[in-house]
Design a protein around this motif. Structure first.
Motif, PDB file in Angstrom:
ATOM      1  N   CYS A  13       0.899   5.650  -0.003  1.00 15.78           N
ATOM      2  CA  CYS A  13      -0.059   6.706   0.137  1.00 15.78           C
ATOM      3  C   CYS A  13      -0.329   7.616  -0.906  1.00 15.78           C
ATOM      4  O   CYS A  13       0.817   7.700  -1.486  1.00 15.78           O
TER       5      CYS A  13
ATOM      6  N   CYS B  20      -6.953   5.485   4.478  1.00 13.35           N
ATOM      7  CA  CYS B  20      -5.953   4.500   4.155  1.00 13.35           C
ATOM      8  C   CYS B  20      -5.935   3.195   5.032  1.00 13.35           C
ATOM      9  O   CYS B  20      -5.868   2.136   4.448  1.00 13.35           O
TER      10      CYS B  20
ATOM     11  N   GLU C 104      -2.478   5.822  11.332  1.00  9.33           N
ATOM     12  CA  GLU C 104      -3.106   4.650  10.479  1.00  9.33           C
ATOM     13  C   GLU C 104      -2.716   3.009  11.189  1.00  9.33           C
ATOM     14  O   GLU C 104      -3.976   2.330  11.319  1.00  9.33           O
TER      15      GLU C 104
ATOM     16  N   HIS D 261       0.416  10.686  10.260  1.00 12.73           N
ATOM     17  CA  HIS D 261      -0.535  10.104   9.210  1.00 12.73           C
ATOM     18  C   HIS D 261      -0.322   8.347   9.409  1.00 12.73           C
ATOM     19  O   HIS D 261      -1.293   7.737   9.763  1.00 12.73           O
ATOM     20  N   HIS D 262       0.953   7.800   9.585  1.00 11.51           N
ATOM     21  CA  HIS D 262       1.165   6.447   9.460  1.00 11.51           C
ATOM     22  C   HIS D 262       0.909   6.111  11.133  1.00 11.51           C
ATOM     23  O   HIS D 262       0.411   4.893  10.934  1.00 11.51           O
TER      24      HIS D 262
ATOM     25  N   TYR E 155       0.799  -1.376   0.061  1.00 13.67           N
ATOM     26  CA  TYR E 155      -0.241  -0.110  -0.014  1.00 13.67           C
ATOM     27  C   TYR E 155       0.839   1.127   0.292  1.00 13.67           C
ATOM     28  O   TYR E 155       1.994   1.202   0.718  1.00 13.67           O
TER      29      TYR E 155
END
Ligand code: ZN
Length: 481
Positions: A26, A206, A235, A231-232, A24
């Motif tokens: 982004c 995501c 996630e 962000h991660h 995956y």
């Protein structure tokens, strides 16, 4: 094969979870022309999947399109068009630019606006498990319930609290909590939800898309270093608390930032070169060589000189690959040592600088071998094959527009005149790069000696051959016109 993982900080053997490698990456928020920072990330993860496929793995790649976001909405409102129009236009141009850069298409390319039901499912699941709560039409993730939150970016709760804040209108239990669903504001696109009309937060898309298309645990997750926090990190929190499975990702791969000057290339700082502008002056291969000449996790600084050097390198490879040489039953150049070097480098966490070095050595030795009357046919095929794994096209304009003979003639003529003017003459070599370097340094010397007419003669003479000189802060560079 070994791959480095940001979470463990270690380089370990690559062992995928299942039969198909799941990956995956982004994607972009399409609200304006994409710049070379986007291109750099795209090229790096393109090379990762090309190499995995070359190594015999089946790879499934998902990349999202964040087509609803503050930036898109703001731009749309300024221009008096809909957010969907802005997102559609720039998503399309991004797709075209990726094609122009020879970035292979991903397998699934979902849009946030088409995955709202998927996201609502995940948010509902998080609420049911106590990891999220609704407040005033919005939904927030409860960070403190995820005790290992901060593990990717190596942050502790107390240091994260320093930067955390509650914005006006937010009703968070804790400043660290982040939004999963935003209550609708007037003039914004919105969707129905159990908490009223609203739109998804960025992070949730995501988690929802990777779980839906790739499963609860995935092999590789890619993105720029700037996405590590928040962000991660978010996630990981969302996906692991939703699925109950740890780890969400086996190998976190982060690419370093592309810098222009001392700062990261970005729209907000205005220090950017768009992909479109770059491709009017340079070939796609040149940008790939520039990017892959550096280890993917390191930051890379964009300069005209570095790009000119990469363009010369790209042109050199084009010339070697496309040279027509009659094959004979002569002694052959054996490509295996170069091939092995390339594989060894790429197996070591995608060490593209070493892999590229092997390609350039091979190209040089093909030239030498053929000068000595050897057969380099097989070596040339290997060069093409290995370059293809890195996504090089070997298409270039260099041969078509620059003829070495007039350039040599110009250099000899200038040399004569410079000598007469008392300025030391340069080299007249058999390759464009050397002659150009010599002409550029001679022009500098002539200007120092106030021989402006002669210096201009160099520029005008080059212009007639199809070469433009450009004086930059870092020195003079040349380009094909
Ligand atoms: Zn993401």
């Amino acid at each position: 094969m070994k791959i480095s993982d940001t979470l463990s900080g270690k380089k370990t053997d690559f062992k995928p979870i299942g039969k198909v490698v799941t990956m995956y990456v982004c994607g972009v928020t399409p609200y304006d022309d994409s710049h070379l920072g986007h291109a750099m990330s795209a090229i790096i993860f393109d090379v990762v999947r090309r190499y995995l496929r070359f190594r015999g793995y089946q790879v499934k790649v998902v990349q999202n399109i964040t087509d609803v976001d503050d930036k898109i909405i703001n731009r749309a409102n300024r221009l008096g068009v809909t957010a969907a129009e802005i997102a559609g236009k720039y998503a399309q141009s991004y797709k075209e630019e990726m094609e122009a850069l020879n970035v292979s298409p991903v397998d699934i390319n979902p849009k946030a606006t088409e995955e709202i039901p998927t996201m609502l499912e995940v948010i509902k699941g998080l609420i049911a498990k106590g990891f999220a709560y609704a407040a005033n039409g919005s939904v927030y993730y409860r960070v403190k319930n995820k005790t290992d939150y901060g593990k990717l970016s190596r942050r502790k709760f107390d240091t994260m609290m320093v930067g955390a804040s509650v914005e006006p209108g937010e009703e968070k239990e804790d400043p660290l909590d982040f939004v999963l669903w935003k209550a609708a504001k007037p003039g914004e696109p919105s969707w129905e939800s159990p908490w009223g009309k609203g739109r998804p937060g960025w992070h949730i898309e995501c988690s929802a898309m990777s779980t839906k298309y790739l499963g609860e645990q995935i092999d590789i997750h890619g993105g720029g270093t700037d996405l590590v926090f928040p962000h991660h990190e978010n996630e990981i929190a969302q996906t692991e608390s939703y699925t109950g499975k740890v780890p969400f990702v086996k190998y976190w791969m982060h690419n370093g930032a592309l810098q222009l000057g001392a700062e990261k290339m970005s729209k907000s700082l205005g220090n950017l070169v768009t992909i479109r502008d770059f491709l009017t002056k340079h070939t796609p291969d040149s940008f790939r060589i520039f990017v892959l000449g550096s280890y993917y996790r390191s930051p890379l600084t964009y300069t005209e000189e570095a790009v000119a050097a990469a363009q010369s390198g790209a042109d050199r490879l084009v010339r070697v690959v496309n040279k027509e040489v009659a094959a004979g039953k002569k002694k052959a150049l054996e490509p295996k040592p170069y091939y092995d070097r390339f594989i060894e480098a790429m197996d070591d966490d995608f060490n593209t600088p070493q892999a590229i070095a092997a390609l350039f050595d091979l190209a040089r030795d093909i030239n030498r071998a053929e000068e000595e009357g050897m057969n380099a046919g097989k070596a040339r095929e290997t060069l093409k094959e290995l370059g293809g794994i890195l996504g090089l096209t070997f298409e270039g304009k260099a041969e078509a527009t620059i003829d070495i003979e007039p350039l040599k003639k110009l250099a000899s003529a200038i040399n004569q005149k410079a000598k007469t003017a008392g300025v030391s003459a340069g080299a007249v070599a058999d390759d464009i790069e050397t002659i150009m370097a010599s002409l550029i340094s001679m022009r500098k010397e002539l200007r120092k000696a106030k021989q402006f007419n002669l210096a201009d003669e160099i520029r005008d003479g080059l212009s007639a051959i199809g070469i433009a000189l450009e004086d930059t802060a870092q020195g003079t560079v040349w380009k094909r016109k």
